[in-house]
Design an enzyme around this catalytic site. Structure first.
Site, PDB file in Angstrom:
ATOM      1  N   GLU A  30       0.802  -1.229   0.000  1.00 19.40           N
ATOM      2  CA  GLU A  30       0.000   0.000   0.000  1.00 19.40           C
ATOM      3  C   GLU A  30       0.832   1.274   0.000  1.00 19.40           C
ATOM      4  O   GLU A  30       0.491   2.241  -0.674  1.00 19.40           O
ATOM      5  CB  GLU A  30      -0.922   0.040   1.231  1.00 19.40           C
ATOM      6  CG  GLU A  30      -2.112  -0.859   1.132  1.00 19.40           C
ATOM      7  CD  GLU A  30      -2.148  -1.825   2.290  1.00 19.40           C
ATOM      8  OE1 GLU A  30      -3.199  -1.978   2.893  1.00 19.40           O
ATOM      9  OE2 GLU A  30      -1.100  -2.418   2.587  1.00 19.40           O
ATOM     10  N   ASP A 103      -1.859  -4.849   3.616  1.00 18.16           N
ATOM     11  CA  ASP A 103      -1.881  -5.101   5.057  1.00 18.16           C
ATOM     12  C   ASP A 103      -2.687  -6.351   5.421  1.00 18.16           C
ATOM     13  O   ASP A 103      -3.635  -6.716   4.716  1.00 18.16           O
ATOM     14  CB  ASP A 103      -2.466  -3.890   5.793  1.00 18.16           C
ATOM     15  CG  ASP A 103      -1.469  -2.743   5.888  1.00 18.16           C
ATOM     16  OD1 ASP A 103      -0.280  -2.967   5.595  1.00 18.16           O
ATOM     17  OD2 ASP A 103      -1.878  -1.626   6.258  1.00 18.16           O
ATOM     18  N   ASP A 105      -5.284  -7.435   7.061  1.00 21.86           N
ATOM     19  CA  ASP A 105      -6.596  -7.300   7.684  1.00 21.86           C
ATOM     20  C   ASP A 105      -7.663  -7.292   6.595  1.00 21.86           C
ATOM     21  O   ASP A 105      -7.363  -7.487   5.415  1.00 21.86           O
ATOM     22  CB  ASP A 105      -6.671  -6.034   8.547  1.00 21.86           C
ATOM     23  CG  ASP A 105      -6.312  -4.766   7.773  1.00 21.86           C
ATOM     24  OD1 ASP A 105      -6.292  -4.803   6.525  1.00 21.86           O
ATOM     25  OD2 ASP A 105      -6.047  -3.730   8.418  1.00 21.86           O
ATOM     26  N   GLU A 107      -9.415  -4.866   5.287  1.00 22.27           N
ATOM     27  CA  GLU A 107      -9.223  -3.810   4.291  1.00 22.27           C
ATOM     28  C   GLU A 107      -8.079  -4.162   3.349  1.00 22.27           C
ATOM     29  O   GLU A 107      -8.167  -3.957   2.132  1.00 22.27           O
ATOM     30  CB  GLU A 107      -8.956  -2.472   4.991  1.00 22.27           C
ATOM     31  CG  GLU A 107     -10.160  -1.851   5.682  1.00 22.27           C
ATOM     32  CD  GLU A 107     -10.578  -2.581   6.955  1.00 22.27           C
ATOM     33  OE1 GLU A 107      -9.726  -3.280   7.550  1.00 22.27           O
ATOM     34  OE2 GLU A 107     -11.749  -2.478   7.346  1.00 22.27           O
ATOM     35  N   TYR A 320       2.173  -5.396  13.423  1.00 23.64           N
ATOM     36  CA  TYR A 320       0.997  -4.726  12.853  1.00 23.64           C
ATOM     37  C   TYR A 320       0.155  -4.095  13.951  1.00 23.64           C
ATOM     38  O   TYR A 320      -0.107  -4.712  14.985  1.00 23.64           O
ATOM     39  CB  TYR A 320       0.166  -5.724  12.055  1.00 23.64           C
ATOM     40  CG  TYR A 320      -0.879  -5.069  11.199  1.00 23.64           C
ATOM     41  CD1 TYR A 320      -0.531  -4.094  10.268  1.00 23.64           C
ATOM     42  CD2 TYR A 320      -2.226  -5.419  11.315  1.00 23.64           C
ATOM     43  CE1 TYR A 320      -1.488  -3.482   9.480  1.00 23.64           C
ATOM     44  CE2 TYR A 320      -3.191  -4.818  10.525  1.00 23.64           C
ATOM     45  CZ  TYR A 320      -2.817  -3.848   9.614  1.00 23.64           C
ATOM     46  OH  TYR A 320      -3.768  -3.238   8.838  1.00 23.64           O
ATOM     47  N   ARG A 322      -3.006  -2.856  14.041  1.00 27.11           N
ATOM     48  CA  ARG A 322      -4.471  -2.977  14.139  1.00 27.11           C
ATOM     49  C   ARG A 322      -4.796  -4.397  14.593  1.00 27.11           C
ATOM     50  O   ARG A 322      -4.808  -5.327  13.797  1.00 27.11           O
ATOM     51  CB  ARG A 322      -5.137  -2.652  12.806  1.00 27.11           C
ATOM     52  CG  ARG A 322      -4.957  -1.197  12.391  1.00 27.11           C
ATOM     53  CD  ARG A 322      -5.756  -0.830  11.152  1.00 27.11           C
ATOM     54  NE  ARG A 322      -5.499   0.555  10.781  1.00 27.11           N
ATOM     55  CZ  ARG A 322      -4.584   0.934   9.902  1.00 27.11           C
ATOM     56  NH1 ARG A 322      -3.835   0.021   9.293  1.00 27.11           N
ATOM     57  NH2 ARG A 322      -4.404   2.210   9.615  1.00 27.11           N
ATOM     58  N   HIS A 365      -4.286 -11.236  14.607  1.00 25.33           N
ATOM     59  CA  HIS A 365      -2.883 -10.831  14.674  1.00 25.33           C
ATOM     60  C   HIS A 365      -2.401 -10.854  16.113  1.00 25.33           C
ATOM     61  O   HIS A 365      -3.184 -10.832  17.053  1.00 25.33           O
ATOM     62  CB  HIS A 365      -2.702  -9.412  14.117  1.00 25.33           C
ATOM     63  CG  HIS A 365      -3.367  -9.194  12.812  1.00 25.33           C
ATOM     64  ND1 HIS A 365      -2.995  -9.851  11.671  1.00 25.33           N
ATOM     65  CD2 HIS A 365      -4.415  -8.409  12.462  1.00 25.33           C
ATOM     66  CE1 HIS A 365      -3.775  -9.480  10.673  1.00 25.33           C
ATOM     67  NE2 HIS A 365      -4.647  -8.611  11.131  1.00 25.33           N
TER      68      HIS A 365
END
Length: 598
Positions: A30, A103, A105, A107, A320, A322, A365
């Site tokens: 990203e 990433d 997750d 999203e 990570y 989140r 995670h």
């Protein structure tokens, strides 16, 4: 006689002309920072490019959800991203393979899916795969690259369902606000519930009537140490002092009397270290300890995750950011335990500490931790400055402390008799410092300081003065970034990735102002909340929003049909909006200031 050069073969078996280099593997992430870090870990046969976030998404100008055909979304190339998509496509055509490394997750999986789907239509023969990194370190990246996988469609469907629900709520309710209040306003599934929480709390703050009360303090001296003690009992009963006159009366009755230490009691307590950070706990602690907003915390954490130049290398310093889990990988536990045994043997338990994971956690995670425990805050200070160093220190301390022994604290409480008044004072000291040995930024000075009483039982202390202190009862506190995140988490509203954007949206829309860390609803915010909560209580409430979050988790687990769930709430909502659109009075100009002009 010249010797002909042997032609190289690429991975697909096609021959290459003399002088033409072997095709590279394209890795798409990203952000440019993440791309720079990863590219340094891989050889010359890899090319790493950044998509700069979403390149294919729902348009902002309209709902773009086909209500008649099972709420199918209409995706388009994001405005301004056509050149980026073209760049990725051209590079993919020159590559032997494409690896999607967005990433780890929902999203990120959706971004990878959209890019992969687009590229597959353009370059049908090139293999496309997916990898994820929980941390951006050389071993983690190389390990991930050796285990590519397909896109996880359960994650993609869960993210798709989330976007569609948010679209349906926002693009159904917002036009009502445009027509009745002001153009450009917005409503949202999570933001409107967060606004309701803030407005409800403000109503409690405004309606609270403080009551006056007084306390009596004795200022004493013992062996050149100043001691302050508070009146606990008067004539054997707890005093209730409502005004200054009553306070002065008590002070007069105690003045001139000797102060005798009549008793000292000792109580020992064990203080366990806190688990390593989840996203919400990091945001709360950074707000309380550093004064960071949730958005600032996540921005700095993202940069620490994506990679920092350490002179001789580039390294992602934290995992990570989140996550809702306190789980730690076995390798990280082992490395940390070994490091602690070397540098803090007396504070290191016999075995690594494992924390249980909440039943509500997705546990996708690990907890947030440093990727290398040997990069201490002092070492990191050579490369990090300001906010980055502060947040890294907070994360490092919290994680390392979580693997250390508990502290044992002794509290000494003294009873001091002055006439009919029994005054009390206390002091706390460490019997075993435990994890506090490593905590600096993550605890207050008061928590880390060890005190002992400077006198013994039976001593008579010198009385400097006795005075009264006026107080007023404290009502409910306004929400701050820390407390609203805690409330959203406890109520099951939103997820780690949504807390910070929710707060920022409320502020950007001028529904809420941040004043000295407090979140205060504006007049506009109160009007919007009244309209939504009074007319749509079945949607703008915490239980509905939490139920939707639970449903979205079940989509990821493939245990629920989200289309049926959405039908169950959307069509009644649409009908209710149509009714309110006709019945609600026009409120344009409600916020205009009145003047004397005619």
């Amino acid at each position: 006689m010249a010797v002909a050069k042997k032609k190289e073969k690429n991975t697909s078996g096609a021959t290459l002309a003399p002088g033409v280099s072997k095709p590279k593997t394209l890795i798409i992430v990203e952000s440019p920072a993440k791309a720079r870090t990863i590219e340094k870990y891989l050889g010359s046969h890899f090319r790493v490019l950044a998509s700069n976030g979403q390149v294919i998404d729902l348009p902002k100008s309209r709902m773009a959800v086909d209500i008649e055909h099972d709420f199918e979304p209409e995706y388009i190339t994001v405005r301004g991203k056509a050149d980026k998509l073209k760049e990725l496509t051209e590079e993919a055509k020159r590559s032997s393979a494409v690896v999607l490394a967005a990433d780890p997750d929902r999203e990120g999986e959706a971004i990878a899916y959209q890019i992969g789907k687009y590229l597959k239509e353009k370059i049908k023969q090139t293999p496309i795969s997916r990898v994820t990194f929980n941390e951006i370190t050389k071993p983690a990246v190389q390990e991930a690259m050796s285990h590519p996988r397909d896109i996880n469609m359960s994650l993609v469907e869960a993210q798709k369902a989330r976007r569609i629900i948010d679209r349906l709520v926002g693009y159904t309710l917002s036009p009502l606000l445009w027509k009745k209040v002001k153009s450009g306003l917005s409503a949202g599934r999570v933001q409107s519930v967060a606004l309701k929480l803030i407005c409800d709390r403000e109503r409690d703050v405004e309606s609270f009537i403080p009551e006056e009360y007084w306390t009596i303090e004795a200022h004493l001296h013992a062996h050149q140490h100043a001691v302050r003690a508070e009146l606990a009992l008067l004539g054997g009963e707890k005093p209730s002092i409502k005004n200054e006159a009553h306070a002065k009366q008590i002070i007069a009755s105690l003045s001139g009397k000797p102060a005798l230490v009549s008793d000292i009691q000792f109580a020992d307590r064990t203080v366990k270290p806190k688990p390593p950070f989840t996203t919400s706990k990091l945001q709360q602690t950074a707000a309380n300890r550093l004064g960071f907003t949730s958005t600032k915390t996540m921005k700095v954490a993202q940069q620490l995750y994506e990679g920092v130049d350490l002179g001789h290398q580039r390294l992602g310093l934290i995992t990570y950011m989140r996550t809702d889990s306190t789980r730690i990988s076995e390798s990280a536990l082992g490395e940390t335990h070994d490091w602690l045994r070397q540098y803090f043997p007396a504070q290191t338990p016999d075995a690594p500490v494992r924390y249980s994971v909440s039943n509500a956690a997705q546990d996708a995670h690990e907890a947030i931790r440093p990727t290398r425990v040997d990069i201490t805050p002092d070492e990191a200070a050579r490369y990090l400055k300001g906010d980055h160093l502060k947040l890294y220190t907070l994360i490092w301390e919290r994680f390392v402390a979580s693997q250390m022994k508990s502290a044992v604290i002794r509290t000494s409480t003294a009873d001091i008799q002055i006439g009919d008044g029994l005054f009390r004072t206390s002091a706390s000291s460490f019997l075993e410092e435990g994890f506090y040995k490593i905590i600096r930024l993550g605890a207050s000075k008061e928590e880390r300081t060890s005190h002992q009483l400077p006198f013994e039982k039976g001593e008579t202390l010198h009385v400097d003065k006795i005075d009264g202190v006026q107080h007023f009862t404290q009502g409910p506190s306004r929400y701050t970034d820390a407390s609203i995140v805690r409330a959203l988490e406890e109520l099951g509203i939103g997820r780690p990735s949504t807390y910070a954007p929710t707060i920022e949206t409320l502020i950007e829309r001028y529904y809420v102002q941040r004043d000295k860390r407090q979140l205060i609803p504006t007049a506009l915010g109160k009007i919007i909340n009244d309209i939504l909560s009074q007319n749509f209580p079945e949607v703008i409430n915490t239980s509905f929003t939490a139920k939707m979050e639970s449903m979205l988790d079940k989509v990821e687990e493939q245990s629920v049909d989200w289309v049926s769930e959405i039908k169950g709430f959307y069509f009644p909502l649409k009908g209710k909006v149509d009714d309110v659109m006709h019945a609600l009075e026009d409120m344009h100009g409600a916020l205009d200031e009145k003047t004397d002009e005619k």
